[in-house]
Motif scaffolding. Structure first.
Motif, PDB file in Angstrom:
ATOM      1  N   ASP A   1       3.872  43.615 151.272  1.00  0.00           N
ATOM      2  CA  ASP A   1       4.713  42.599 151.088  1.00  0.00           C
ATOM      3  C   ASP A   1       6.235  43.013 151.537  1.00  0.00           C
ATOM      4  O   ASP A   1       6.890  43.479 150.723  1.00  0.00           O
ATOM      5  N   ASP A   2       6.360  42.856 152.834  1.00  0.00           N
ATOM      6  CA  ASP A   2       7.643  42.927 153.401  1.00  0.00           C
ATOM      7  C   ASP A   2       8.915  42.288 152.502  1.00  0.00           C
ATOM      8  O   ASP A   2      10.045  42.891 152.329  1.00  0.00           O
ATOM      9  N   GLU A   3       8.433  41.139 152.299  1.00  0.00           N
ATOM     10  CA  GLU A   3       9.575  40.242 151.529  1.00  0.00           C
ATOM     11  C   GLU A   3       9.967  40.860 150.162  1.00  0.00           C
ATOM     12  O   GLU A   3      11.076  40.847 149.706  1.00  0.00           O
ATOM     13  N   GLY A   4       8.706  41.334 149.362  1.00  0.00           N
ATOM     14  CA  GLY A   4       8.900  42.078 148.294  1.00  0.00           C
ATOM     15  C   GLY A   4       9.463  43.324 148.475  1.00  0.00           C
ATOM     16  O   GLY A   4      10.639  43.631 147.506  1.00  0.00           O
ATOM     17  N   LYS A   5       9.459  43.997 149.297  1.00  0.00           N
ATOM     18  CA  LYS A   5      10.207  45.231 149.549  1.00  0.00           C
ATOM     19  C   LYS A   5      11.568  45.225 149.853  1.00  0.00           C
ATOM     20  O   LYS A   5      12.495  45.694 149.117  1.00  0.00           O
ATOM     21  N   ALA A   6      12.091  44.074 150.493  1.00  0.00           N
ATOM     22  CA  ALA A   6      13.340  43.659 150.917  1.00  0.00           C
ATOM     23  C   ALA A   6      14.181  43.270 149.637  1.00  0.00           C
ATOM     24  O   ALA A   6      15.266  43.638 149.224  1.00  0.00           O
ATOM     25  N   LEU A   7      13.259  42.453 148.718  1.00  0.00           N
ATOM     26  CA  LEU A   7      13.787  41.917 147.396  1.00  0.00           C
ATOM     27  C   LEU A   7      14.143  43.248 146.625  1.00  0.00           C
ATOM     28  O   LEU A   7      15.272  43.432 145.857  1.00  0.00           O
TER      29      LEU A   7
ATOM     30  N   ILE B   1       4.511  45.956 146.161  1.00  0.00           N
ATOM     31  CA  ILE B   1       4.991  45.788 147.585  1.00  0.00           C
ATOM     32  C   ILE B   1       4.421  46.365 148.715  1.00  0.00           C
ATOM     33  O   ILE B   1       4.992  46.310 149.614  1.00  0.00           O
TER      34      ILE B   1
ATOM     35  N   GLU C   1      17.263  44.678 147.660  1.00  0.00           N
ATOM     36  CA  GLU C   1      18.416  43.875 147.413  1.00  0.00           C
ATOM     37  C   GLU C   1      18.684  44.288 145.817  1.00  0.00           C
ATOM     38  O   GLU C   1      19.770  44.522 145.612  1.00  0.00           O
TER      39      GLU C   1
ATOM     40  N   GLN D   1      19.484  49.871 150.498  1.00  0.00           N
ATOM     41  CA  GLN D   1      18.185  49.628 151.548  1.00  0.00           C
ATOM     42  C   GLN D   1      17.313  50.573 151.874  1.00  0.00           C
ATOM     43  O   GLN D   1      16.501  50.324 152.553  1.00  0.00           O
TER      44      GLN D   1
END
Length: 93
Positions: A44-50, A41, A53, A58
């Motif tokens: 990868d900001d999307e991966g970090k957010a996932l 991650i 989640e 958070q």
């Protein structure tokens, strides 16, 4: 057999403690012949957010462990499971 996911940061300047934790997790999973996939991650900001989640936190930091989209736990929970000889239960395998 299901595949565990080791969600971590492979960034070159990653803190030493995180690197040690991810190496320990990989070493244990390899020794137990548990198939796993490393999800990086670091860029990868999307991966970090996932990851956050899935972890339900958070502020969660890597490494985190999941079985698909089912959260298993963080490094401390992983070590507790290894110590208690409950790794398969922890990984939900």
């Amino acid at each position: 057999m299901n595949v565990a996911f080791l969600i971590t940061s492979l960034m070159m300047y990653c803190p030493v403690q995180i690197k040690k934790h991810q190496q320990r997790i990989s070493m244990v999973l390899d020794s137990k012949k548990v198939p796993y996939k490393i999800v990086d991650i670091s860029s990868d900001d999307e991966g970090k957010a996932l990851m956050r989640e899935i972890a339900g936190d958070q502020k969660a930091l890597p490494p985190q462990i999941a079985n698909g989209s089912v959260y298993c736990g963080d490094y401390a929970a992983f070590e507790n499971a290894v110590e208690a000889e409950e790794l398969e239960k922890f990984l939900k395998l």
